[in-house]
Design a protein around this motif. Structure first.
Motif, PDB file in Angstrom:
ATOM      1  N   ALA A 148      76.030  75.533 170.524  1.00 32.03           N
ATOM      2  CA  ALA A 148      76.577  76.627 169.721  1.00 32.03           C
ATOM      3  C   ALA A 148      75.546  77.240 168.776  1.00 32.03           C
ATOM      4  O   ALA A 148      75.790  78.305 168.204  1.00 32.03           O
ATOM      5  N   GLY A 149      74.402  76.580 168.586  1.00 30.33           N
ATOM      6  CA  GLY A 149      73.335  77.139 167.771  1.00 30.33           C
ATOM      7  C   GLY A 149      73.515  77.023 166.275  1.00 30.33           C
ATOM      8  O   GLY A 149      72.795  77.667 165.514  1.00 30.33           O
ATOM      9  N   TYR A 150      74.454  76.187 165.818  1.00 26.25           N
ATOM     10  CA  TYR A 150      74.703  76.081 164.377  1.00 26.25           C
ATOM     11  C   TYR A 150      73.464  75.655 163.603  1.00 26.25           C
ATOM     12  O   TYR A 150      73.117  76.240 162.568  1.00 26.25           O
ATOM     13  N   PHE A 151      72.790  74.612 164.075  1.00 25.16           N
ATOM     14  CA  PHE A 151      71.632  74.136 163.332  1.00 25.16           C
ATOM     15  C   PHE A 151      70.457  75.098 163.442  1.00 25.16           C
ATOM     16  O   PHE A 151      69.690  75.250 162.479  1.00 25.16           O
ATOM     17  N   ASP A 152      70.285  75.761 164.581  1.00 27.05           N
ATOM     18  CA  ASP A 152      69.214  76.748 164.692  1.00 27.05           C
ATOM     19  C   ASP A 152      69.395  77.846 163.648  1.00 27.05           C
ATOM     20  O   ASP A 152      68.431  78.241 162.973  1.00 27.05           O
ATOM     21  N   ARG A 153      70.610  78.348 163.517  1.00 26.30           N
ATOM     22  CA  ARG A 153      70.857  79.407 162.532  1.00 26.30           C
ATOM     23  C   ARG A 153      70.720  78.886 161.110  1.00 26.30           C
ATOM     24  O   ARG A 153      70.259  79.609 160.216  1.00 26.30           O
ATOM     25  N   THR A 154      71.108  77.634 160.886  1.00 25.04           N
ATOM     26  CA  THR A 154      71.016  77.061 159.538  1.00 25.04           C
ATOM     27  C   THR A 154      69.567  76.836 159.139  1.00 25.04           C
ATOM     28  O   THR A 154      69.149  77.190 158.017  1.00 25.04           O
ATOM     29  N   LEU A 155      68.774  76.269 160.035  1.00 24.82           N
ATOM     30  CA  LEU A 155      67.372  75.994 159.719  1.00 24.82           C
ATOM     31  C   LEU A 155      66.571  77.289 159.575  1.00 24.82           C
ATOM     32  O   LEU A 155      65.507  77.294 158.946  1.00 24.82           O
ATOM     33  N   ALA A 156      67.066  78.384 160.152  1.00 30.16           N
ATOM     34  CA  ALA A 156      66.373  79.659 160.016  1.00 30.16           C
ATOM     35  C   ALA A 156      66.469  80.218 158.599  1.00 30.16           C
ATOM     36  O   ALA A 156      65.626  81.029 158.196  1.00 30.16           O
ATOM     37  N   VAL A 157      67.488  79.805 157.831  1.00 30.65           N
ATOM     38  CA  VAL A 157      67.661  80.334 156.472  1.00 30.65           C
ATOM     39  C   VAL A 157      67.459  79.268 155.402  1.00 30.65           C
ATOM     40  O   VAL A 157      67.379  79.585 154.216  1.00 30.65           O
ATOM     41  N   MET A 158      67.375  78.006 155.783  1.00 29.61           N
ATOM     42  CA  MET A 158      67.059  76.921 154.867  1.00 29.61           C
ATOM     43  C   MET A 158      65.745  76.299 155.322  1.00 29.61           C
ATOM     44  O   MET A 158      65.330  76.479 156.455  1.00 29.61           O
ATOM     45  N   ASN A 159      65.096  75.576 154.439  1.00 31.80           N
ATOM     46  CA  ASN A 159      63.833  74.959 154.829  1.00 31.80           C
ATOM     47  C   ASN A 159      63.795  73.483 154.461  1.00 31.80           C
ATOM     48  O   ASN A 159      62.867  73.030 153.790  1.00 31.80           O
ATOM     49  N   PRO A 160      64.794  72.705 154.905  1.00 35.30           N
ATOM     50  CA  PRO A 160      64.732  71.265 154.646  1.00 35.30           C
ATOM     51  C   PRO A 160      63.763  70.600 155.614  1.00 35.30           C
ATOM     52  O   PRO A 160      63.342  71.196 156.614  1.00 35.30           O
ATOM     53  N   VAL A 161      63.410  69.368 155.338  1.00 35.99           N
ATOM     54  CA  VAL A 161      62.732  68.553 156.334  1.00 35.99           C
ATOM     55  C   VAL A 161      63.787  68.178 157.363  1.00 35.99           C
ATOM     56  O   VAL A 161      64.812  67.581 157.031  1.00 35.99           O
ATOM     57  N   ALA A 162      63.558  68.555 158.620  1.00 37.70           N
ATOM     58  CA  ALA A 162      64.540  68.337 159.682  1.00 37.70           C
ATOM     59  C   ALA A 162      64.170  67.083 160.467  1.00 37.70           C
ATOM     60  O   ALA A 162      63.076  66.992 161.032  1.00 37.70           O
ATOM     61  N   VAL A 163      65.081  66.124 160.482  1.00 43.50           N
ATOM     62  CA  VAL A 163      64.862  64.853 161.178  1.00 43.50           C
ATOM     63  C   VAL A 163      65.847  64.784 162.342  1.00 43.50           C
ATOM     64  O   VAL A 163      67.055  64.680 162.136  1.00 43.50           O
ATOM     65  N   GLY A 164      65.327  64.870 163.559  1.00 45.39           N
ATOM     66  CA  GLY A 164      66.160  64.718 164.741  1.00 45.39           C
ATOM     67  C   GLY A 164      66.466  63.252 164.972  1.00 45.39           C
ATOM     68  O   GLY A 164      65.570  62.410 164.956  1.00 45.39           O
TER      69      GLY A 164
END
Length: 198
Positions: A148-164
């Motif tokens: 659904a792309g929720y995290f892609d859209r979220t990370l595009a406007v926030m800049n947290p350290v993303a841990v998969g």
């Protein structure tokens, strides 16, 4: 355990769909003993990584469809320092980025339209670090979520350290990332925490 899908003879979209189905089915088929054996080292590596990254606001996801259950580990992290805050994502009703609200252990939470518990109210907070479940992932830090792309859209406007976050059986050579996909900064599994590109 089912067989890891092959990219040969499929389109990128078909391959990613097969990876998603494989990851979910394999997780949901884990026995309690096998899941516990995977979670113990994963939780240890998580605490080590959090000690290195030192977030004040930590985002994580409620366990869904056999995903690693981080609730006890996050509660342990919270209990060690009263200034720490944990947040859960709130899925928007319209396409767009998610927001995050504060979570505390034991709080009452209604189900969202996907059947996932979420904090019903509270000011939106931006996490310093967010733990993002992976149905499949690769060494370049790209992941397959639910499509659904929720995290892609979220990370595009926030800049947290993303841990998969995932189990090693979901690791593949490449998930065939799409142009809009953002790679994770770290990948965390039962084998350790791996900085992408290091």
């Amino acid at each position: 355990m089912s067989t890891l899908p092959s990219a040969q003879g499929t389109t990128p979209a078909e391959y990613r769909k097969a990876l998603r189905a494989y990851g979910i089915a394999t997780r949901e088929a884990l026995t309690a003993a096998h899941r516990s054996a995977l979670m113990r080292p994963l939780e240890t590596h998580l605490q080590t990584l959090l000690a290195e990254l030192r977030p004040t606001v930590l985002g994580f996801c409620w366990p869904f469809r056999g995903e690693p259950d981080l609730r006890a580990a996050v509660a342990h992290w919270l209990a060690a320092d009263a200034s720490r805050i944990a947040v859960l994502p709130i899925v928007p009703h319209q396409p767009g980025p998610m927001s995050f609200r504060r979570w505390t252990p034991g709080m009452e939470m209604p189900l969202d339209r996907h059947g996932i518990p979420h904090p019903p109210e509270g000011e939106p907070l931006v996490p310093d670090v967010v733990l993002i479940p992976c149905n499949a992932f690769d060494g370049a830090g790209y992941r397959v979520g639910y499509g659904a792309g929720y995290f892609d859209r979220t990370l595009a406007v926030m800049n947290p350290v993303a841990v998969g976050l995932g189990f090693e059986f979901a690791r593949v050579d490449s998930v065939n990332p799409q142009p809009h996909d953002r790679p994770m900064d770290w990948i965390l599994t039962e084998r350790g925490a791996f900085r992408v590109g290091a």
